[in-house]
Design a protein around this motif. Sequence first.
Motif, mmCIF file in Angstrom:
data_model
loop_
_atom_site.group_PDB
_atom_site.id
_atom_site.type_symbol
_atom_site.label_atom_id
_atom_site.label_comp_id
_atom_site.label_asym_id
_atom_site.label_seq_id
_atom_site.Cartn_x
_atom_site.Cartn_y
_atom_site.Cartn_z
ATOM 1 N N ILE A 165 58.359 55.034 91.924
ATOM 2 C CA ILE A 165 59.392 54.466 92.815
ATOM 3 C C ILE A 165 60.369 53.625 91.999
ATOM 4 O O ILE A 165 61.590 53.715 92.159
ATOM 5 N N GLY A 166 59.816 52.801 91.098
ATOM 6 C CA GLY A 166 60.685 51.973 90.242
ATOM 7 C C GLY A 166 61.567 52.824 89.354
ATOM 8 O O GLY A 166 62.763 52.531 89.176
ATOM 9 N N LEU A 167 61.026 53.885 88.773
ATOM 10 C CA LEU A 167 61.797 54.788 87.924
ATOM 11 C C LEU A 167 62.881 55.484 88.728
ATOM 12 O O LEU A 167 64.034 55.598 88.289
ATOM 13 N N GLY A 168 62.528 55.932 89.937
ATOM 14 C CA GLY A 168 63.514 56.576 90.812
ATOM 15 C C GLY A 168 64.640 55.612 91.168
ATOM 16 O O GLY A 168 65.817 55.974 91.154
ATOM 17 N N ALA A 169 64.267 54.377 91.495
ATOM 18 C CA ALA A 169 65.284 53.361 91.831
ATOM 19 C C ALA A 169 66.180 53.091 90.638
ATOM 20 O O ALA A 169 67.413 52.942 90.776
ATOM 21 N N ALA A 170 65.609 53.036 89.428
ATOM 22 C CA ALA A 170 66.407 52.796 88.221
ATOM 23 C C ALA A 170 67.370 53.939 87.977
ATOM 24 O O ALA A 170 68.533 53.727 87.589
ATOM 25 N N LEU A 171 66.914 55.195 88.202
ATOM 26 C CA LEU A 171 67.800 56.352 88.019
ATOM 27 C C LEU A 171 68.950 56.324 89.032
ATOM 28 O O LEU A 171 70.104 56.622 88.695
ATOM 29 N N VAL A 172 68.664 55.976 90.283
ATOM 30 C CA VAL A 172 69.695 55.910 91.309
ATOM 31 C C VAL A 172 70.725 54.841 90.938
ATOM 32 O O VAL A 172 71.939 55.066 91.050
ATOM 33 N N MET A 173 70.263 53.676 90.476
ATOM 34 C CA MET A 173 71.183 52.585 90.101
ATOM 35 C C MET A 173 72.037 53.006 88.903
ATOM 36 O O MET A 173 73.212 52.700 88.849
ATOM 37 N N ALA A 174 71.426 53.737 87.946
ATOM 38 C CA ALA A 174 72.167 54.164 86.756
ATOM 39 C C ALA A 174 73.251 55.160 87.150
ATOM 40 O O ALA A 174 74.363 55.132 86.611
ATOM 41 N N ARG A 175 72.976 56.051 88.098
ATOM 42 C CA ARG A 175 73.962 57.030 88.544
ATOM 43 C C ARG A 175 75.119 56.357 89.279
ATOM 44 O O ARG A 175 76.272 56.767 89.181
ATOM 45 N N ARG A 176 74.807 55.312 90.066
ATOM 46 C CA ARG A 176 75.856 54.601 90.809
ATOM 47 C C ARG A 176 76.796 53.893 89.853
ATOM 48 O O ARG A 176 77.987 53.777 90.126
ATOM 49 N N ARG A 177 76.271 53.377 88.780
ATOM 50 C CA ARG A 177 77.103 52.666 87.810
ATOM 51 C C ARG A 177 77.998 53.629 87.038
ATOM 52 O O ARG A 177 79.050 53.228 86.581
ATOM 53 N N ALA A 178 77.506 54.843 86.886
ATOM 54 C CA ALA A 178 78.272 55.811 86.079
ATOM 55 C C ALA A 178 79.389 56.424 86.846
ATOM 56 O O ALA A 178 80.147 56.271 87.554
#
Length: 198
Positions: free
Chosen positions: A185-198
């Motif tokens: 869940i933490g990894l998924g949340a980190a990936l989602v946040m990274a995509r939003r920033r990009a």
Amino acid sequence: MHRMLSAAASVLVVIASLIGASGAAYAHTTRNIGPYEVKIGWVSEPAYAGLLNAVELGVTDTRTNAPVTGLEKTLTVEIAAGGLAPVKLEIAPAEDEPGAYRAAVIPTATGAYTFHITGKIDTQSVDEKVESGPNTFDDVTSAQAAQYPTKVPQADDLARQLDDLRSSADEARLLALGALVLALIGLGAALVMARRRA
């Protein structure tokens, strides 16, 4: 005089030990079933968990005081303990004693045991249920008190320890699975946040 007292003391010790041994070795209960006297108990008493023993029956015709033979064909013995379903044992005549019968068993747990004898003695119907206890025959006890030099755990103690280990392993698996889910869940949340920033 000293020799006579010493000899008398020796004789008394031998007699006392024989009396004590005979009382401890034959803790059976007696039931009168019609004209027959039936003695019921363990072959070896005290009865120890994990050691070979046998249910013992001794049958005498009280009218003639004679042992009754041939009952291995007409009697059945069941044994039960711990609230479990009874198990039928095979009866065999004792080689050394006419009118005596034995059904071999290894009791694996301590506590009270019930013997259920059914069938026929000649034409007399038999349906006797006897539970171990202070007024009948010995409960099964732990063999550890009689073990030397190393104490060996009983089967029921080992089973309890194994259940505890399984329970601990199950808890560890659940914790590891929970940690893995949280990590994903933490990894998924980190990936989602990274995509939003990009």
